[in-house]
Design a protein around this motif. Structure first.
Motif, PDB file in Angstrom:
ATOM      1  N   THR A   1      -8.472  -3.644  -2.408  1.00 26.41           N
ATOM      2  CA  THR A   1      -7.178  -4.179  -2.839  1.00 26.41           C
ATOM      3  C   THR A   1      -6.456  -3.136  -3.678  1.00 26.41           C
ATOM      4  O   THR A   1      -7.097  -2.272  -4.287  1.00 26.41           O
ATOM      5  CB  THR A   1      -7.339  -5.463  -3.685  1.00 26.41           C
ATOM      6  N   ASN A   2      -5.153  -3.210  -3.684  1.00 26.58           N
ATOM      7  CA  ASN A   2      -4.383  -2.318  -4.550  1.00 26.58           C
ATOM      8  C   ASN A   2      -3.059  -2.989  -4.911  1.00 26.58           C
ATOM      9  O   ASN A   2      -2.700  -4.019  -4.343  1.00 26.58           O
ATOM     10  CB  ASN A   2      -4.137  -0.954  -3.870  1.00 26.58           C
ATOM     11  N   ALA A   3      -2.374  -2.369  -5.852  1.00 23.63           N
ATOM     12  CA  ALA A   3      -0.989  -2.752  -6.157  1.00 23.63           C
ATOM     13  C   ALA A   3      -0.108  -1.666  -5.560  1.00 23.63           C
ATOM     14  O   ALA A   3      -0.474  -0.490  -5.575  1.00 23.63           O
ATOM     15  CB  ALA A   3      -0.784  -2.828  -7.663  1.00 23.63           C
TER      16      ALA A   3
ATOM     17  N   TYR B   1       0.797   1.235   4.701  1.00 30.14           N
ATOM     18  CA  TYR B   1       0.687   1.674   3.305  1.00 30.14           C
ATOM     19  C   TYR B   1       0.733   3.196   3.282  1.00 30.14           C
ATOM     20  O   TYR B   1       0.039   3.851   4.062  1.00 30.14           O
ATOM     21  CB  TYR B   1      -0.645   1.174   2.757  1.00 30.14           C
TER      22      TYR B   1
ATOM     23  N   PHE C   1       5.533   7.496 -10.571  1.00 28.51           N
ATOM     24  CA  PHE C   1       6.181   6.713  -9.519  1.00 28.51           C
ATOM     25  C   PHE C   1       7.165   7.626  -8.776  1.00 28.51           C
ATOM     26  O   PHE C   1       7.546   8.690  -9.271  1.00 28.51           O
ATOM     27  CB  PHE C   1       6.933   5.526 -10.128  1.00 28.51           C
TER      28      PHE C   1
ATOM     29  N   MET D   1      -1.028   4.581  -4.745  1.00 31.62           N
ATOM     30  CA  MET D   1      -1.733   5.800  -5.191  1.00 31.62           C
ATOM     31  C   MET D   1      -3.229   5.746  -4.916  1.00 31.62           C
ATOM     32  O   MET D   1      -3.981   6.514  -5.507  1.00 31.62           O
ATOM     33  CB  MET D   1      -1.512   5.989  -6.697  1.00 31.62           C
ATOM     34  N   SER D   2      -3.669   4.845  -4.056  1.00 34.85           N
ATOM     35  CA  SER D   2      -5.129   4.693  -3.917  1.00 34.85           C
ATOM     36  C   SER D   2      -5.501   4.283  -2.496  1.00 34.85           C
ATOM     37  O   SER D   2      -4.717   4.433  -1.560  1.00 34.85           O
ATOM     38  CB  SER D   2      -5.638   3.638  -4.912  1.00 34.85           C
TER      39      SER D   2
ATOM     40  N   HIS E   1       4.573   0.345 -15.132  1.00 34.03           N
ATOM     41  CA  HIS E   1       3.222  -0.203 -14.951  1.00 34.03           C
ATOM     42  C   HIS E   1       3.103  -1.632 -15.492  1.00 34.03           C
ATOM     43  O   HIS E   1       2.284  -2.415 -14.999  1.00 34.03           O
ATOM     44  CB  HIS E   1       2.221   0.735 -15.627  1.00 34.03           C
TER      45      HIS E   1
ATOM     46  N   VAL F   1       3.755  -3.976 -12.792  1.00 34.88           N
ATOM     47  CA  VAL F   1       2.615  -3.980 -11.858  1.00 34.88           C
ATOM     48  C   VAL F   1       1.532  -4.922 -12.378  1.00 34.88           C
ATOM     49  O   VAL F   1       0.996  -5.774 -11.648  1.00 34.88           O
ATOM     50  CB  VAL F   1       2.075  -2.537 -11.692  1.00 34.88           C
TER      51      VAL F   1
HETATM   52  O1  LIG Z   1      -4.493  -0.622  -7.296  1.00 35.22           O
HETATM   53  P1  LIG Z   1      -4.005   0.767  -7.600  1.00 35.22           P
HETATM   54  O2  LIG Z   1      -4.879   1.553  -8.530  1.00 35.22           O
HETATM   55  O3  LIG Z   1      -3.614   1.525  -6.377  1.00 35.22           O
HETATM   56  O4  LIG Z   1      -2.693   0.472  -8.464  1.00 35.22           O
HETATM   57  C1  LIG Z   1      -1.498   1.154  -8.570  1.00 35.22           C
HETATM   58  C2  LIG Z   1      -1.588   2.669  -8.648  1.00 35.22           C
HETATM   59  C3  LIG Z   1      -1.722   2.917 -10.142  1.00 35.22           C
HETATM   60  O5  LIG Z   1      -3.078   2.829 -10.499  1.00 35.22           O
HETATM   61  C4  LIG Z   1      -0.964   1.790 -10.760  1.00 35.22           C
HETATM   62  C5  LIG Z   1       0.473   2.121 -11.070  1.00 35.22           C
HETATM   63  O6  LIG Z   1       1.107   1.008 -11.665  1.00 35.22           O
HETATM   64  O7  LIG Z   1      -0.938   0.728  -9.792  1.00 35.22           O
END
Ligand SMILES: O=P(O)(O)O[C@@H]1C[C@H](O)[C@@H](CO)O1
Length: 189
Positions: free
Chosen positions: A15-17, A93, A101, A120-121, A158, A161
């Motif tokens: 999962t990510n944001a 993605y 950002f 970013m992940s 952030h 987020v």
């Molecule tokens: O879930 P991730 O770590 O991808 O979350 C995003 C990328 C940065 O860690 C953070 C920026 O707000 O959110």
């Protein structure tokens, strides 16, 4: 990922944001990844660089099947059954190196390139997991909308987020729990 592989893990759920680039998306939507754009990879930075570890996988792995089709379909139907199917999207993605950002020009370029969300992940993990044959499922919480307009007074930050993460935590927890309950444990890869 390789430690998980050695432990016998067959399926990775990630999962990510992410920032929404697709104008149809809204903050709080959940995007199931159907594909990715690996910007660092296209620029020459990749977790699979260096001598290949043949005991894990091929030198030149395929990525056109990175996100498991069956798990994506299952997640869509589970989300609908749980009553939040209208939040669910499937999209592309794009990963960038961070930690900043994106600029407005970068967001516009990424949208033209076909990205629905930017983060970013996740892609690095997916590449290593797929290299060693693990099945992958990933979702992005659209935690903010990317700024695409030079007249906008909004700023990516952030705190937003984290706040959106808190807002959707329970729903994402139930989606992932139900997905894990229902998915076949065998590795279809
Ligand atoms: O879930 P991730 O770590 O991808 O979350 C995003 C990328 C940065 O860690 C953070 C920026 O707000 O959110």
């Amino acid at each position: 990922m390789r430690v998980f592989k050695l432990m016998g893990v067959q399926t990775m759920i990630m999962t990510n944001a992410a920032g929404g680039l697709n104008p149809d998306y809204r903050v709080g939507d959940v995007m199931i990844l159907k594909d990715h754009i690996n910007l660092p990879g296209l620029g020459g930075t990749n977790p699979l660089m260096g001598p290949n570890e043949d005991r894990f996988g091929l030198r030149f792995p395929c990525t056109s099947d990175a996100y498991d089709r069956d798990l994506r379909a299952l997640a869509l139907s589970v989300g609908a059954e749980l009553g939040f199917g209208d939040l669910l999207r499937e999209g592309v993605y794009c990963v960038q190196g961070g930690p900043n950002f994106e600029s407005i020009a970068e967001c516009r370029m990424l949208r033209i390139m076909g990205a629905d969300a930017i983060g970013m992940s996740t892609v690095h993990e997916v590449l290593v997991a797929r290299h060693c044959g693990m099945r992958c499922f990933a979702l992005s919480l659209v935690s903010n909308m990317a700024i695409m307009d030079y007249d906008s007074v909004e700023r990516a930050n952030h705190d937003e987020v984290l706040e959106t993460g808190r807002l959707r935590a329970k729903q994402l927890e139930s989606l992932v729990s139900e997905l894990v309950d229902r998915m076949e444990t065998h590795n279809t890869c």
